[in-house]
Design a protein around this motif. Structure first.
Motif, PDB file in Angstrom:
ATOM      1  N   ASP A   3       0.836  -1.198   0.000  1.00 41.69           N
ATOM      2  CA  ASP A   3       0.000   0.000   0.000  1.00 41.69           C
ATOM      3  C   ASP A   3       0.875   1.254   0.000  1.00 41.69           C
ATOM      4  O   ASP A   3       2.101   1.183   0.055  1.00 41.69           O
ATOM      5  N   PHE A   4       0.227   2.391  -0.067  1.00 42.37           N
ATOM      6  CA  PHE A   4       0.905   3.679  -0.195  1.00 42.37           C
ATOM      7  C   PHE A   4       1.893   3.940   0.935  1.00 42.37           C
ATOM      8  O   PHE A   4       3.046   4.311   0.696  1.00 42.37           O
ATOM      9  N   PHE A   5       1.471   3.745   2.165  1.00 43.28           N
ATOM     10  CA  PHE A   5       2.336   4.089   3.296  1.00 43.28           C
ATOM     11  C   PHE A   5       3.549   3.159   3.381  1.00 43.28           C
ATOM     12  O   PHE A   5       4.656   3.598   3.676  1.00 43.28           O
ATOM     13  N   ASP A   6       3.347   1.877   3.096  1.00 41.30           N
ATOM     14  CA  ASP A   6       4.489   0.960   3.079  1.00 41.30           C
ATOM     15  C   ASP A   6       5.447   1.320   1.941  1.00 41.30           C
ATOM     16  O   ASP A   6       6.660   1.286   2.109  1.00 41.30           O
ATOM     17  N   ALA A   7       4.888   1.654   0.786  1.00 46.56           N
ATOM     18  CA  ALA A   7       5.725   2.048  -0.357  1.00 46.56           C
ATOM     19  C   ALA A   7       6.508   3.319  -0.038  1.00 46.56           C
ATOM     20  O   ALA A   7       7.684   3.444  -0.414  1.00 46.56           O
ATOM     21  N   PHE A   8       5.861   4.251   0.667  1.00 45.76           N
ATOM     22  CA  PHE A   8       6.564   5.474   1.059  1.00 45.76           C
ATOM     23  C   PHE A   8       7.791   5.130   1.898  1.00 45.76           C
ATOM     24  O   PHE A   8       8.895   5.620   1.642  1.00 45.76           O
ATOM     25  N   TYR A   9       7.607   4.299   2.906  1.00 49.06           N
ATOM     26  CA  TYR A   9       8.753   3.970   3.766  1.00 49.06           C
ATOM     27  C   TYR A   9       9.829   3.203   3.005  1.00 49.06           C
ATOM     28  O   TYR A   9      11.016   3.404   3.237  1.00 49.06           O
ATOM     29  N   MET A  10       9.441   2.347   2.080  1.00 50.46           N
ATOM     30  CA  MET A  10      10.439   1.647   1.277  1.00 50.46           C
ATOM     31  C   MET A  10      11.280   2.652   0.484  1.00 50.46           C
ATOM     32  O   MET A  10      12.506   2.555   0.424  1.00 50.46           O
ATOM     33  N   ASP A  11      10.608   3.629  -0.105  1.00 54.57           N
ATOM     34  CA  ASP A  11      11.315   4.658  -0.866  1.00 54.57           C
ATOM     35  C   ASP A  11      12.197   5.496   0.057  1.00 54.57           C
ATOM     36  O   ASP A  11      13.387   5.700  -0.200  1.00 54.57           O
ATOM     37  N   PHE A  12      11.610   5.974   1.149  1.00 52.44           N
ATOM     38  CA  PHE A  12      12.330   6.860   2.066  1.00 52.44           C
ATOM     39  C   PHE A  12      13.561   6.175   2.646  1.00 52.44           C
ATOM     40  O   PHE A  12      14.660   6.737   2.644  1.00 52.44           O
ATOM     41  N   LEU A  13      13.411   4.953   3.118  1.00 57.35           N
ATOM     42  CA  LEU A  13      14.537   4.236   3.716  1.00 57.35           C
ATOM     43  C   LEU A  13      15.622   3.928   2.687  1.00 57.35           C
ATOM     44  O   LEU A  13      16.801   3.826   3.037  1.00 57.35           O
ATOM     45  N   GLY A  14      15.226   3.834   1.434  1.00 57.58           N
ATOM     46  CA  GLY A  14      16.189   3.555   0.380  1.00 57.58           C
ATOM     47  C   GLY A  14      16.989   4.764  -0.075  1.00 57.58           C
ATOM     48  O   GLY A  14      17.917   4.640  -0.877  1.00 57.58           O
ATOM     49  N   ARG A  15      16.675   5.925   0.446  1.00 57.28           N
ATOM     50  CA  ARG A  15      17.330   7.146  -0.013  1.00 57.28           C
ATOM     51  C   ARG A  15      18.720   7.379   0.556  1.00 57.28           C
ATOM     52  O   ARG A  15      19.516   8.070  -0.072  1.00 57.28           O
ATOM     53  N   SER A  16      18.996   6.869   1.747  1.00 62.38           N
ATOM     54  CA  SER A  16      20.343   7.081   2.293  1.00 62.38           C
ATOM     55  C   SER A  16      20.605   6.176   3.489  1.00 62.38           C
ATOM     56  O   SER A  16      19.675   5.813   4.214  1.00 62.38           O
ATOM     57  N   PRO A  17      21.881   5.848   3.715  1.00 55.98           N
ATOM     58  CA  PRO A  17      22.240   5.080   4.915  1.00 55.98           C
ATOM     59  C   PRO A  17      21.878   5.837   6.197  1.00 55.98           C
ATOM     60  O   PRO A  17      21.514   5.220   7.196  1.00 55.98           O
ATOM     61  N   GLU A  18      21.961   7.147   6.158  1.00 51.77           N
ATOM     62  CA  GLU A  18      21.612   7.952   7.337  1.00 51.77           C
ATOM     63  C   GLU A  18      20.157   7.717   7.740  1.00 51.77           C
ATOM     64  O   GLU A  18      19.848   7.558   8.928  1.00 51.77           O
ATOM     65  N   ILE A  19      19.271   7.686   6.762  1.00 53.49           N
ATOM     66  CA  ILE A  19      17.857   7.460   7.053  1.00 53.49           C
ATOM     67  C   ILE A  19      17.666   6.047   7.599  1.00 53.49           C
ATOM     68  O   ILE A  19      16.989   5.853   8.611  1.00 53.49           O
TER      69      ILE A  19
END
Length: 144
Positions: A33-49
């Motif tokens: 779903d949207f919220f899970d996809a958001f976190y997948m994208d966000f967490l994939g943006r940087s090691p810091e995140i």
């Protein structure tokens, strides 16, 4: 055509946001779903995140994100930070999480990219609507 006439018939940014939000909050791609996809994208943006979320219960975090959306919208509509918003700021700015300002920008970019994937009517105007609605609350969180 009279420019005022076209302005009257064009949907407001609030309307564009509301319509888009209704589409994405129930959308799924496969089982995601949207919220899970958001976190997948966000967490994939940087090691810091990823590091910030290393000990996070993501099921609980996802629920908190949905609740946070509501409070970001209230802040947009009223300009007032309610108690929940104040607690979010304290948690994100304090030693507990210590979120740097640039991570809010990455959060917004991940959000827009996820909306683009989940809203089948997504346009540049939709992206702008999301940014305009979310920006006041995120700006408050960044600089409070």
């Amino acid at each position: 055509m009279n420019p005022l006439q076209s302005m009257e018939t064009a949907p407001t940014f609030e309307t564009l946001f509301d319509q888009s939000y209704e589409r994405v909050r129930t959308a799924k791609q496969g089982n995601i779903d949207f919220f899970d996809a958001f976190y997948m994208d966000f967490l994939g943006r940087s090691p810091e995140i990823r590091n910030k979320f290393r000990k996070t219960d993501m099921k609980k975090q996802r629920s908190m994100l949905e609740k946070s959306f509501y409070h970001l919208l209230v802040f947009y509509a009223t300009g007032d930070a309610d108690d929940y918003m104040q607690r979010m700021v304290e948690r994100h700015r304090g030693r507990e999480v210590d979120i740097s300002n640039h991570l809010y920008d990455m959060w917004m970019d991940a959000l827009i990219d996820t909306v683009a994937k989940y809203d089948d009517e997504f346009t540049d105007e939709t992206a702008l609507a999301w940014r305009l609605v979310m920006a006041p609350g995120l700006t408050y969180m960044k600089y409070k």
